[in-house]
Design an enzyme around this catalytic site. Structure first.
Site, PDB file in Angstrom:
ATOM      1  N   GLY A 174       0.783  -1.235   0.000  1.00 21.46           N
ATOM      2  CA  GLY A 174       0.000   0.000   0.000  1.00 21.46           C
ATOM      3  C   GLY A 174       0.807   1.273   0.000  1.00 21.46           C
ATOM      4  O   GLY A 174       0.236   2.362   0.076  1.00 21.46           O
ATOM      5  N   PRO A 180       4.878  -4.970  -0.992  1.00 25.66           N
ATOM      6  CA  PRO A 180       4.849  -3.804  -1.870  1.00 25.66           C
ATOM      7  C   PRO A 180       4.581  -4.198  -3.330  1.00 25.66           C
ATOM      8  O   PRO A 180       5.148  -5.163  -3.818  1.00 25.66           O
ATOM      9  CB  PRO A 180       6.262  -3.225  -1.731  1.00 25.66           C
ATOM     10  CG  PRO A 180       7.111  -4.402  -1.371  1.00 25.66           C
ATOM     11  CD  PRO A 180       6.242  -5.337  -0.573  1.00 25.66           C
ATOM     12  N   GLY A 181       3.713  -3.464  -3.985  1.00 25.61           N
ATOM     13  CA  GLY A 181       3.443  -3.690  -5.410  1.00 25.61           C
ATOM     14  C   GLY A 181       3.704  -2.415  -6.175  1.00 25.61           C
ATOM     15  O   GLY A 181       4.751  -2.244  -6.817  1.00 25.61           O
ATOM     16  N   ARG A 182       2.761  -1.490  -6.059  1.00 29.50           N
ATOM     17  CA  ARG A 182       2.832  -0.221  -6.771  1.00 29.50           C
ATOM     18  C   ARG A 182       4.192   0.469  -6.626  1.00 29.50           C
ATOM     19  O   ARG A 182       4.741   0.998  -7.588  1.00 29.50           O
ATOM     20  CB  ARG A 182       1.742   0.707  -6.219  1.00 29.50           C
ATOM     21  CG  ARG A 182       1.660   2.062  -6.885  1.00 29.50           C
ATOM     22  CD  ARG A 182       0.796   3.031  -6.063  1.00 29.50           C
ATOM     23  NE  ARG A 182      -0.449   2.425  -5.641  1.00 29.50           N
ATOM     24  CZ  ARG A 182      -1.589   2.457  -6.322  1.00 29.50           C
ATOM     25  NH1 ARG A 182      -1.652   3.105  -7.456  1.00 29.50           N
ATOM     26  NH2 ARG A 182      -2.672   1.860  -5.861  1.00 29.50           N
ATOM     27  N   ARG A 232      -7.471   3.693 -14.343  1.00 25.24           N
ATOM     28  CA  ARG A 232      -7.452   4.292 -13.008  1.00 25.24           C
ATOM     29  C   ARG A 232      -8.109   5.672 -12.932  1.00 25.24           C
ATOM     30  O   ARG A 232      -8.813   5.957 -11.962  1.00 25.24           O
ATOM     31  CB  ARG A 232      -6.034   4.299 -12.440  1.00 25.24           C
ATOM     32  CG  ARG A 232      -5.467   2.884 -12.233  1.00 25.24           C
ATOM     33  CD  ARG A 232      -4.130   2.868 -11.498  1.00 25.24           C
ATOM     34  NE  ARG A 232      -4.248   3.368 -10.148  1.00 25.24           N
ATOM     35  CZ  ARG A 232      -3.878   4.571  -9.743  1.00 25.24           C
ATOM     36  NH1 ARG A 232      -3.322   5.424 -10.600  1.00 25.24           N
ATOM     37  NH2 ARG A 232      -4.050   4.957  -8.507  1.00 25.24           N
ATOM     38  N   CYS A 235     -15.273   4.954 -26.807  1.00 23.15           N
ATOM     39  CA  CYS A 235     -16.577   5.578 -27.023  1.00 23.15           C
ATOM     40  C   CYS A 235     -17.240   5.923 -25.698  1.00 23.15           C
ATOM     41  O   CYS A 235     -18.346   5.460 -25.399  1.00 23.15           O
ATOM     42  CB  CYS A 235     -17.448   4.639 -27.837  1.00 23.15           C
ATOM     43  SG  CYS A 235     -16.625   4.134 -29.338  1.00 23.15           S
ATOM     44  N   GLU A 236     -16.544   6.670 -24.856  1.00 21.56           N
ATOM     45  CA  GLU A 236     -17.077   7.077 -23.562  1.00 21.56           C
ATOM     46  C   GLU A 236     -16.546   8.462 -23.220  1.00 21.56           C
ATOM     47  O   GLU A 236     -15.353   8.724 -23.370  1.00 21.56           O
ATOM     48  CB  GLU A 236     -16.592   6.139 -22.442  1.00 21.56           C
ATOM     49  CG  GLU A 236     -16.921   4.712 -22.670  1.00 21.56           C
ATOM     50  CD  GLU A 236     -17.569   4.052 -21.468  1.00 21.56           C
ATOM     51  OE1 GLU A 236     -17.741   4.712 -20.418  1.00 21.56           O
ATOM     52  OE2 GLU A 236     -17.916   2.877 -21.600  1.00 21.56           O
TER      53      GLU A 236
HETATM   54  C1  LIG Z   1      -3.023  -5.014  -3.677  1.00 22.11           C
HETATM   55  C2  LIG Z   1      -2.370  -5.693  -2.545  1.00 22.11           C
HETATM   56  C3  LIG Z   1      -1.033  -5.429  -2.236  1.00 22.11           C
HETATM   57  C4  LIG Z   1      -0.200  -4.423  -2.978  1.00 22.11           C
HETATM   58  O1  LIG Z   1      -0.670  -3.138  -2.848  1.00 22.11           O
HETATM   59  P1  LIG Z   1       0.206  -1.924  -3.408  1.00 22.11           P
HETATM   60  O2  LIG Z   1      -0.612  -0.727  -3.119  1.00 22.11           O
HETATM   61  O3  LIG Z   1       0.374  -2.163  -4.870  1.00 22.11           O
HETATM   62  O4  LIG Z   1       1.492  -1.951  -2.682  1.00 22.11           O
HETATM   63  C5  LIG Z   1      -0.469  -6.119  -1.186  1.00 22.11           C
HETATM   64  N1  LIG Z   1      -1.175  -7.042  -0.472  1.00 22.11           N
HETATM   65  C6  LIG Z   1      -2.466  -7.319  -0.743  1.00 22.11           C
HETATM   66  C7  LIG Z   1      -3.165  -8.326   0.067  1.00 22.11           C
HETATM   67  C8  LIG Z   1      -3.106  -6.654  -1.784  1.00 22.11           C
HETATM   68  O5  LIG Z   1      -4.389  -6.938  -2.035  1.00 22.11           O
END
Ligand SMILES: *Cc1c(COP(=O)(O)O)cnc(C)c1O
Length: 457
Positions: free
Chosen positions: A256, A299-301, A342, A373-374
């Site tokens: 997150g 971490p992802g984003r 997004r 088309c939106e």
């Molecule tokens: C989406 C998610 C993440 C990653 O969230 P980011 O905002 O991309 O860091 C981590 N854990 C869980 C369980 C998620 O659903």
């Protein structure tokens, strides 16, 4: 438009050279000529540096108590990315059998995979157990029995975490806030559901409860929600120790962490936010005389987001007169909500730059839109852009690596864009552009056949 490419928003290798943006030492014009547009350009060094940074920051913040930094596959995954993630020492968080299939195709070490999801199917659970994933994060009472039964049938003792809902209202968009009470995820601590889940897991010999998990949302800028979440999870760990006389070893605090999309966004650096969380974890554990558990994060984003830039080509421009008599300048590009949902989904904001040249033309209030088309197919709602932007120009949108290609759709039967990896003047697709043949490949002509016992009328 800022001529400077703010390094907090753009990938490491982004530069403006003779007016033109280059990434990985390749100009956007050359990239567009070779790979066409729209395209996601991935700065390989930037991605690897961020992945290593987060793995290292976890180690530094928690020392011997550091668990695993699991990269959230849903933000963007491919077999190439999975291999980079492994090389950087991270684990992988997958939520579906599709994401698991990529991990398996990349030979990702099973023990460093975590399976998530609030509604995992039996076949997903079975596939994960067959591959030998390290942990399954359980999200409902039915799932406790389901995972226990499938593990038992396969004579496996499956490591599990329980996803708890700490009741923390993270300050982010409602659709990506996941830790307040009224959400589908996890077992609520406040209502007692979390405790019931713990008791239920303990009844099953085929489950090994390793610890607790929470993920409170996405694009969170401040540490306080993470701290509050950690402290609530630690109170459950303390209750567990009091009740059972043994300590649970793991705490997974989820992902997150925010990134910068626009000027003024100020994400907290990895070392800083993790050290604040570590300090709180230590003090909370001391308060209840608990050994500090192994701390993992997801971490992802924050890893893949800033490493990609989308390049689009302008197709048309149009002046529209508004009700109040003022005008708006619409700039239409060759992608849109199919490659970046997004803005439509979360009112997400992005930056944008004229990419193939610089311009000293006066700025003009513009809206950059896609070709769908939106009316809601907006990439940037309000932005000052050079007034001489014209068909054929290239525009670059930074920080599109997370939830861009991974949420892309075929709306309007658009072929999804490629992901082009750039490094030191060389480029290659790691996901190629879809073709019309791909789009048509799902269509088949079948003879109708009798299904079930119903008689023809
Ligand atoms: C989406 C998610 C993440 C990653 O969230 P980011 O905002 O991309 O860091 C981590 N854990 C869980 C369980 C998620 O659903």
């Amino acid at each position: 438009m800022s001529q400077d490419l703010n390094p907090v928003i753009w990938p490491m290798s982004a530069r403006r050279v003779n007016g033109e943006i280059t990434i990985g030492y390749i100009s956007v014009s050359d990239l567009a000529d070779e790979f066409e547009t729209p395209a996601f350009i991935l700065d390989e060094l930037d991605f690897k540096a961020r992945a290593s940074l987060w793995a290292k920051a976890l180690q530094e913040a928690f020392g011997t108590n550091a668990g695993t930094a699991y990269y959230a596959a849903k933000s963007f995954i491919s077999t190439q990315v999975a291999r980079w993630i492994e090389q950087a020492g991270l684990g992988l968080d997958v939520c579906t059998d599709g994401e698991l299939a990529v991990a398996i195709a990349a030979n990702f070490p099973a023990k460093k995979i975590e399976l998530h999801g609030n509604n995992k199917s039996e076949s997903e659970i079975a596939a994960a157990i067959d591959y030998g994933v390290g942990v399954i994060v359980i999200d409902s009472l039915q799932e406790i029995d389901r995972v226990a039964r499938i593990a038992h049938e396969k004579s496996v003792t499956q490591g599990v975490l329980l996803r708890l809902n700490p009741g923390v209202d993270a300050d982010t968009h409602e659709a990506i806030s996941t830790g307040h009470e009224d959400v589908k995820f996890g077992f609520s601590i406040a209502s007692g559901a979390a405790w019931d889940a713990i008791l239920s897991v303990k009844k099953h010999d085929s489950l090994e409860l390793r610890g607790l998990h929470a993920h409170i949302g996405s694009q969170i800028f401040t540490p306080d929600s993470f701290e509050l979440s950690a402290s609530r999870l630690i109170s459950v760990l303390a209750k567990y120790r009091d009740e059972f006389g043994a300590e649970l070893a793991e705490l997974d605090l989820g992902g997150g962490y925010a990134i910068a999309y626009i000027e003024g966004d100020k994400p907290i650096p990895a070392q800083e936010i993790l050290s604040v969380i570590a300090t709180r974890v230590k003090s909370e554990c001391e308060k209840v005389r608990l050994k500090i558990p192994r701390i993992s994060i997801e971490p992802g984003r924050v890893i893949v987001g800033p490493s990609m830039v989308t390049i689009y080509r302008v197709g048309t421009t149009k002046e529209v007169t508004l009700e109040d008599g003022s005008t708006r300048w619409y700039v239409s590009v060759d992608g849109g909500m199919s490659d970046n949902i997004r803005p439509a989904l979360y009112e997400a904001q992005y930056s944008i730059s004229l990419a193939n040249r610089s311009s000293s033309a006066p700025l003009r209030k513009s809206r950059v839109v896609g070709k769908h088309c939106e009316t809601g197919d907006i990439i940037i709602r309000d932005v000052q852009l050079p007034s001489d932007i014209t068909p054929g120009d290239l525009l670059a949108v930074p920080a599109t690596g997370a939830y861009g290609r991974s949420m892309a759709s075929n709306y309007n039967h658009m072929a999804r864009p490629p992901v082009i990896c750039v490094l030191n003047g060389r480029a290659r697709s790691i996901i190629r552009r879809e073709t019309h043949r791909d789009l048509l490949a799902l269509e088949i002509e079948e003879e109708p056949r009798q299904i079930g016992k119903g008689e023809a009328k």
